[in-house]
Scaffold this motif. Structure first.
Motif, short mmCIF file in Angstrom:
data_model
loop_
_atom_site.label_atom_id
_atom_site.label_comp_id
_atom_site.label_asym_id
_atom_site.label_seq_id
_atom_site.Cartn_x
_atom_site.Cartn_y
_atom_site.Cartn_z
N MET A 270 22.03 -98.10 87.78
CA MET A 270 22.64 -96.90 88.35
C MET A 270 23.46 -96.14 87.30
N ALA A 271 24.07 -96.86 86.36
CA ALA A 271 24.81 -96.20 85.28
C ALA A 271 23.87 -95.35 84.43
N LEU A 272 22.69 -95.87 84.15
CA LEU A 272 21.70 -95.13 83.37
C LEU A 272 21.26 -93.86 84.11
N LEU A 273 20.96 -93.99 85.39
CA LEU A 273 20.47 -92.85 86.16
C LEU A 273 21.56 -91.81 86.40
N ILE A 274 22.78 -92.27 86.67
CA ILE A 274 23.89 -91.33 86.88
C ILE A 274 24.17 -90.57 85.58
N GLY A 275 24.07 -91.27 84.44
CA GLY A 275 24.25 -90.60 83.16
C GLY A 275 23.22 -89.52 82.93
N VAL A 276 21.95 -89.81 83.24
CA VAL A 276 20.89 -88.80 83.10
C VAL A 276 21.15 -87.63 84.03
N TYR A 277 21.56 -87.91 85.25
CA TYR A 277 21.80 -86.87 86.25
C TYR A 277 22.92 -85.92 85.80
N CYS A 278 24.10 -86.48 85.50
CA CYS A 278 25.24 -85.64 85.13
C CYS A 278 25.00 -84.94 83.80
N GLY A 279 24.42 -85.65 82.84
CA GLY A 279 24.17 -85.05 81.54
C GLY A 279 23.20 -83.88 81.60
N SER A 280 22.18 -84.01 82.44
CA SER A 280 21.18 -82.94 82.53
C SER A 280 21.75 -81.69 83.17
N VAL A 281 22.65 -81.85 84.15
CA VAL A 281 23.26 -80.68 84.79
C VAL A 281 24.09 -79.91 83.77
N TYR A 282 24.84 -80.64 82.92
CA TYR A 282 25.62 -79.97 81.88
C TYR A 282 24.72 -79.40 80.78
N GLY A 283 23.69 -80.14 80.38
CA GLY A 283 22.84 -79.72 79.27
C GLY A 283 22.19 -78.38 79.47
N GLY A 284 21.90 -78.02 80.72
CA GLY A 284 21.27 -76.73 80.98
C GLY A 284 22.11 -75.54 80.55
N SER A 285 23.44 -75.74 80.44
CA SER A 285 24.31 -74.62 80.06
C SER A 285 24.20 -74.30 78.58
N ILE A 286 23.78 -75.25 77.76
CA ILE A 286 23.75 -75.03 76.31
C ILE A 286 22.74 -73.93 75.97
N THR A 287 21.50 -74.09 76.42
CA THR A 287 20.51 -73.06 76.12
C THR A 287 20.73 -71.80 76.95
N ALA A 288 21.38 -71.93 78.11
CA ALA A 288 21.72 -70.73 78.89
C ALA A 288 22.63 -69.82 78.07
N ILE A 289 23.56 -70.42 77.35
CA ILE A 289 24.50 -69.65 76.53
C ILE A 289 23.87 -69.20 75.22
N LEU A 290 23.08 -70.06 74.59
CA LEU A 290 22.56 -69.76 73.26
C LEU A 290 21.41 -68.76 73.27
N ILE A 291 20.46 -68.95 74.17
CA ILE A 291 19.23 -68.14 74.12
C ILE A 291 18.88 -67.51 75.46
N ASN A 292 19.88 -67.38 76.35
CA ASN A 292 19.65 -66.71 77.64
C ASN A 292 18.58 -67.43 78.47
N THR A 293 18.48 -68.74 78.30
CA THR A 293 17.46 -69.52 78.99
C THR A 293 18.10 -70.76 79.60
#
Length: 517
Positions: free
Chosen positions: A58-81
């Motif tokens: 569950m630690a592995l899956l929760i990490g993937v879940y929370c990390g992916s929600v945050y990760g989407g903001s990086i390219t949203a800010i950098l390349i409008n995607t």
């Protein structure tokens, strides 16, 4: 207290901590790749958990879940995607800040707001899970309909100067959400006799086409150098003084995300738009929203990451998954011997509290791993523009087709990209299209079920319950505020135009008019 101490001990084993680091970092990278996201990340890592114990898996899956929600903001800010649909609202102010040379500030606010929202939702989860679960049960179809209507009003706020175009795009997105099977009767709609369309248009191909592919088209068609380069990205966290100035925005976004996440069937994307709509009316800097205002990033990122914690409230306390992601998490729990439901807290209290502690550790790990993750994206974006854009197109198509395995999603992504490029060139805002697509299914299904409950009497919606009445009153106030503000702005513009015309009149003409009088 003994249970909590035992839970902390279970969460701080080296196996669990290693799983958190691997899962969170992988989630950030997967979330930042356009078109992939939480569902794809969990699908990839779920088979690896079968040989692990309950907490480590569950630690592995929760990490993937929370990390992916945050990760989407990086390219949203950098390349409008936006890498994930949850970060679609981050584009509204994140990318304008990048265009203004404030990419470090934008990434810093996105990272801190994500951490703040995630931790606050975990604290609420620990202390208020039973109470929030009971309150969430009061939200039936009519209450959800009123809440979604309130969120839909943010189309008005982000369509300033082109309200008609914004409404057209919003209706277009709503139409896209209606393609496929009727949510009540199951009859096919707008499928044109094509079996592949009977399952509807998925959100991810539409978002990928609207933002990722259209951005590629715009960059390659742009003539100026500024539009065809990707900025040097670094991370600068806000100072304590800056955090203090925007603490109210952080708290509001986090509480909205925590509340919306506790409602079954909503999700992080809807929470981000609801929070952004609230910021449009309540932020002291609301006039700058959509032009590169950190409050817009805070509203989106604090709320969508707050959902990662509060989404476990209906999942754990009621056994009701809130969206596809929590449904997958619930399936993983059942596989590993955790049975969500009303008896879970009584029967497996230590395991539940361990998951709460793991959620907090994951958010701390996300904050620590954000800098090397952004450094990795910075290295990737140093490659020649053609390679970067080609990689975005490749991952966009992979992400579009990987969620459902439907080849039609490739066509949907490509056609949406072309349509979005034409709309952008014509001055139409893309945000309302995505808002209509995200909120359309919830709006339609809750309206239809509400009409069944009220036997077709729509007027009874307004007096169905205290919650529904309060939400409809807020909608009315929002509309009145918008209309009055529009009239005042129009009158001020007319007066300003007359004064400018009067001051521009030649002095000789003014003298002649004076003599005439």
């Amino acid at each position: 207290m003994d249970v909590i101490l035992a839970a902390v001990g279970d969460a701080f084993t080296w196996q669990a901590l290693l799983a958190i680091v691997i899962g969170t970092w992988a989630g950030i990278i997967i979330g930042g790749l356009p078109g992939l996201g939480s569902v794809v990340g969990l699908t990839i890592f779920l088979p690896f958990t079968f040989g692990m114990d309950v907490i480590t898996s569950m630690a592995l899956l929760i990490g993937v879940y929370c990390g992916s929600v945050y990760g989407g903001s990086i390219t949203a800010i950098l390349i409008n995607t936006p890498g994930t649909p949850q970060s679609a609202a981050t584009v509204f102010d994140g990318y304008p800040m990048t265009q203004q040379g404030r990419v470090d500030e934008a990434l810093g606010w996105a990272t801190f707001a994500s951490f703040f929202g995630g931790v606050l939702s975990c604290v609420l989860l620990i202390f208020c899970a039973p109470q929030l679960a009971k309150f969430a049960v009061n939200f039936g179809s009519i209450e959800v309909f009123a809440l979604v209507c309130l969120a839909m009003l943010c189309i008005v706020g982000i369509s300033r100067g082109s309200l008609l175009k914004g409404l057209v795009c919003g209706m277009m997105g709503f139409f896209f959400s209606m393609v496929g099977s009727d949510p009540i009767t199951g009859a096919d709609r707008f499928t044109f006799g094509t079996y592949a369309l009977s399952s509807g248009l998925d959100l991810i191909p539409v978002v990928v086409g609207a933002f990722a592919l259209s951005e590629v088209f715009v960059r390659f068609s742009a003539r100026d150098e500024e539009a065809t380069t990707i900025p040097e990205a670094r991370l600068r966290f806000p100072s304590l003084r800056e955090i203090g100035r925007r603490l109210v925005e952080l708290l509001r976004g986090s509480f909205i995300g925590s509340f919306v996440g506790a409602l079954p069937g909503t999700g992080a994307a809807a929470a981000a738009f609801i929070s952004y709509a609230a910021a449009q009316k309540l932020s002291p800097r609301r006039a700058n929203l959509g032009k590169g205002e950190p409050d817009g990033i805070i509203a989106s990122e604090s709320s969508n990451n707050a959902v990662t914690g509060s989404a476990f409230i209906p999942t754990l306390a009621l056994g009701i998954p809130g969206d596809v992601v929590t449904a997958m998490m619930m399936g993983a729990m059942v596989i590993h011997g955790i049975t969500p439901g009303v008896r879970l807290m009584a029967d497996q209290a230590q395991t539940v509290y361990t998951l709460f502690v793991v959620l907090i550790i994951v958010n701390v790990a996300m904050l620590i791993l954000s800098k090397p993750s952004i450094g990795l994206f910075r290295y990737l974006f140093k490659l020649p523009l053609g390679f970067v854009m080609g990689g975005i197109v490749m991952f966009s198509f992979i992400g579009a087709v990987s969620v459902r395995g439907n080849p039609l999603d490739l066509v949907v992504a490509a056609l949406t990209g072309i349509l979005a490029y034409v709309l952008r060139r014509s001055g139409y805002p893309l945000a309302p299209l995505v808002i209509g697509m995200v909120l359309g299914p919830a709006l339609e299904s809750s309206l239809r079920r509400g009409l069944l409950i009220s036997r077709g009497d729509f007027l009874s919606f307004f007096t169905h319950s205290g919650i529904a009445t309060t939400l409809f009153v807020l909608i009315g106030l929002f509309l009145i505020w918008t209309i009055v503000g529009g009239v005042i702005e129009w009158r001020a513009k007319v007066i300003r135009t007359r004064r400018e015309a009067s001051s521009a009149q030649p002095a000789s003409e003014q003298g002649i008019m004076h003599d005439h009088h």
